[in-house]
Design an enzyme around this catalytic site. Structure first.
Site, PDB file in Angstrom:
ATOM      1  N   HIS A 176     -27.720 -48.272  39.951  1.00  0.00           N
ATOM      2  CA  HIS A 176     -28.393 -47.166  39.268  1.00  0.00           C
ATOM      3  C   HIS A 176     -29.638 -46.682  40.012  1.00  0.00           C
ATOM      4  O   HIS A 176     -30.179 -45.624  39.702  1.00  0.00           O
ATOM      5  CB  HIS A 176     -28.773 -47.585  37.842  1.00  0.00           C
ATOM      6  N   ASP A 232     -26.419 -42.045  39.767  1.00  0.00           N
ATOM      7  CA  ASP A 232     -26.537 -41.829  38.322  1.00  0.00           C
ATOM      8  C   ASP A 232     -25.149 -41.735  37.691  1.00  0.00           C
ATOM      9  O   ASP A 232     -24.142 -41.551  38.378  1.00  0.00           O
ATOM     10  CB  ASP A 232     -27.332 -40.550  38.032  1.00  0.00           C
TER      11      ASP A 232
END
Length: 553
Positions: A526, A530
């Site tokens: 992350h 995304d």
């Protein structure tokens, strides 16, 4: 004034260099622009140029030895100049004396100054360096055989102490975290010393052997090696040898005697070694039934190992049967180099990179038909895994942010696409790399995948075969796994987990029909990728596999 020459960083990935050859020796005059040595890096063999003028006073690294970037390799200065203070990390001793001399302004202070000078001189005297210039032998250290290797295990020695060795001969096989590789000798001579037994591990740059002329004083050479280096793993090896001798001593001293009862004239007290007692307990053996072959009928290890139980009385058997008790047992094995690195790297990835997961179902009906048709004309058999690799590479070209790496203070977006293909082997997991996968045909991908997979299972992979991946695929579908999540393989930002193709009922246009579905899960870092980017990538991958003609364009 003397100047330290340090190992320069000759490439962006270089961490250490190996002195391939010195072109100057101690005492030679050196001018700016002269080539001092040839240095072998991770990329190529390059020339080390001098930027100073003077005399080569000191060489700190022998040929074939490695030194980290910025490590001291030589000193250049004026002839006869004292350079020891540079190696000790201090200032010039002459300067210290000049600063102290003006303090002696009168006769009373003079003796104190002289005493201080004497004390300073004593403290500045370096530890005497062991002279090994007359010893015609070379210390062999554990080389760094892969980018992640921290230690190696000697799988087997192909030479023994006393054997003649020629340059280019293989002296041992070394098990690394990636594969079992051959250790080649770069020197001619006799194998004088082996510092690591087969099956034992040693850190990179640790001493493993000494090669030189017959009768050379290798012990002094090892002492010098120990004093020159802060780490001396080879010095730890004599201790286990001594321990082994102590354990074996009773065997050598034990007379070969006829079997004697385990009891002695001292009463019911058993004469048994602690090791034999522990082994008997673990195996569920009644030690009273074991005959001892040691001194005075003492039960030792080999007695327990060779013990064959006699038929137990029926009454005892009935009691044992009614109790229903089993015997607890286990075995322990040394962790292999491969397993150590897998544990270290994946733990760092799992707990260091914030993972999130995106799962999608893909209808493989058209892919099944296309594969059947392609295999009728393909020179090699194309698998579903080959089609997934090709489709993934095409999807990465459309979503470059997924083809990336987290580098701490920056993100690297790779223009090239190198797909890592996870392959299960007996010791763990290897990830050979299919390079420029987006530009390869399905038959080329199939050929490379089969070749790399075979090399992985036979431990024939070379460093170039497993380095440089930008994205990884792990496929457990052939094992009947429907879906799973995979741990990201550093330095990649993502890894794709492939499940099996399952025939099931699907709804299309309001009608139920039989279809073939495959689930895939994308694990994402992350910090780099995304959720929307990961989802967009899977949508593209789904469209390519559900209409496989598009991956051929």
């Amino acid at each position: 004034m003397a100047e330290i020459i340090r190992m320069p960083k000759m490439s962006d990935t270089m961490e250490e260099g190996v002195i391939a050859a010195w072109l100057k020796k101690v005492g030679d005059s050196v001018k700016p622009g002269d080539i001092l040595a040839e240095v072998e890096t991770d990329k190529a063999t390059m020339e080390l140029e001098s930027y100073d003028e003077g005399v080569l006073l000191y060489i700190g690294v022998k040929e074939k030895d490695a030194v980290p970037v910025n490590g001291v390799i030589a000193i250049i200065g004026e002839k006869g100049e004292d350079y020891q203070h540079l190696l000790d990390g201090g200032d010039s001793p002459k300067a210290e004396k000049q600063e102290e001399a003006p303090k002696a302004d009168n006769k009373e202070d003079a003796p104190k100054v002289e005493e201080e000078k004497a004390e300073a001189t004593k403290s500045e005297v370096p530890v005497e360096k062991i002279d090994v210039s007359n010893i015609n032998a070379t210390v062999i250290t554990m080389p760094k055989m892969s980018d992640t290797m921290q230690e190696g295990t000697i799988a087997t020695w192909l030479k023994k102490v006393g054997d003649d060795v020629k340059s280019g001969e293989i002296i041992a096989e070394v098990e690394t975290d990636k594969a079992t590789m051959e250790l080649e000798s770069y020197d001619d001579g006799v194998l004088l010393y082996i510092g690591v037994e087969a099956g034992d591990s040693v850190a990179v740059d640790g001493v493993i052997a000494v090669i030189g002329e017959k009768g050379a004083d290798f012990e002094t050479l090892l002492k010098a090696q120990k004093s020159d280096s802060s780490a001396a793993p080879a010095e730890a090896n004599p201790a286990p040898v001594a321990e082994t001798k102590k354990e074996e001593a009773p065997k050598a001293a034990a007379p070969v005697a006829n079997s004697a009862p385990a009891t002695t004239a001292e009463g019911d007290r058993m004469k048994i070694s602690p090791l034999a007692k522990k082994m008997a307990e673990d195996k569920g053996i009644d030690i009273r039934a074991v005959s001892g072959s040691g001194d005075g009928g003492r039960v030792i290890k080999r007695d327990v190992e060779n013990f064959i139980p006699t038929a137990a009385p029926q009454a005892a058997a009935a009691v044992a049967a009614s109790s229903g008790l089993g015997v607890e047992s286990f075995k322990e094995e040394k962790v292999s180099q491969m397993r150590k690195v897998i544990a270290k790297r994946l733990a760092e990835s799992k707990f260091g990179a914030p993972h999130f997961y995106v799962t999608m179902e893909i209808n493989m009906d058209k892919a099944i038909e296309a594969r059947k048709s392609m295999n009728e004309i393909s020179p090699v058999k194309i698998s579903f895994n080959d089609m997934v690799i090709k489709a993934t590479a095409s999807a990465l070209r459309q979503h470059p942010k997924v083809n990336s790496s987290w580098l701490g203070d920056k993100i690297r977006y790779n223009d090239h696409i190198h797909i890592g293909m996870a392959v299960a082997v007996d010791e763990g997991l290897l990830v050979p790399v299919i390079r420029f996968a987006d530009s390869l045909s399905l038959s080329q991908i199939s050929t490379q995948a089969k070749s790399l997979g075979g090399k992985a299972k036979t431990k024939e992979l070379q460093p170039k075969d497993w380095e440089g991946n930008t994205f990884t695929i792990s496929n457990l579908g052939m094992f009947g796994v429907d879906e799973f999540t995979a741990i990201i393989n550093p330095p990649d930002a993502c890894i794709l987990a492939i499940g099996g193709i399952k025939e099931t009922v699907i709804v299309k246009d309001g009608q139920m029909k039989i279809g073939n579905l495959m689930k895939v899960t994308l694990s994402c870092d992350h910090r780099v990728v995304d959720g929307s980017i990961g989802a967009a990538f899977l949508i593209t991958l789904k469209s390519l596999l559900e209409d496989p003609v598009r991956i051929l364009v």
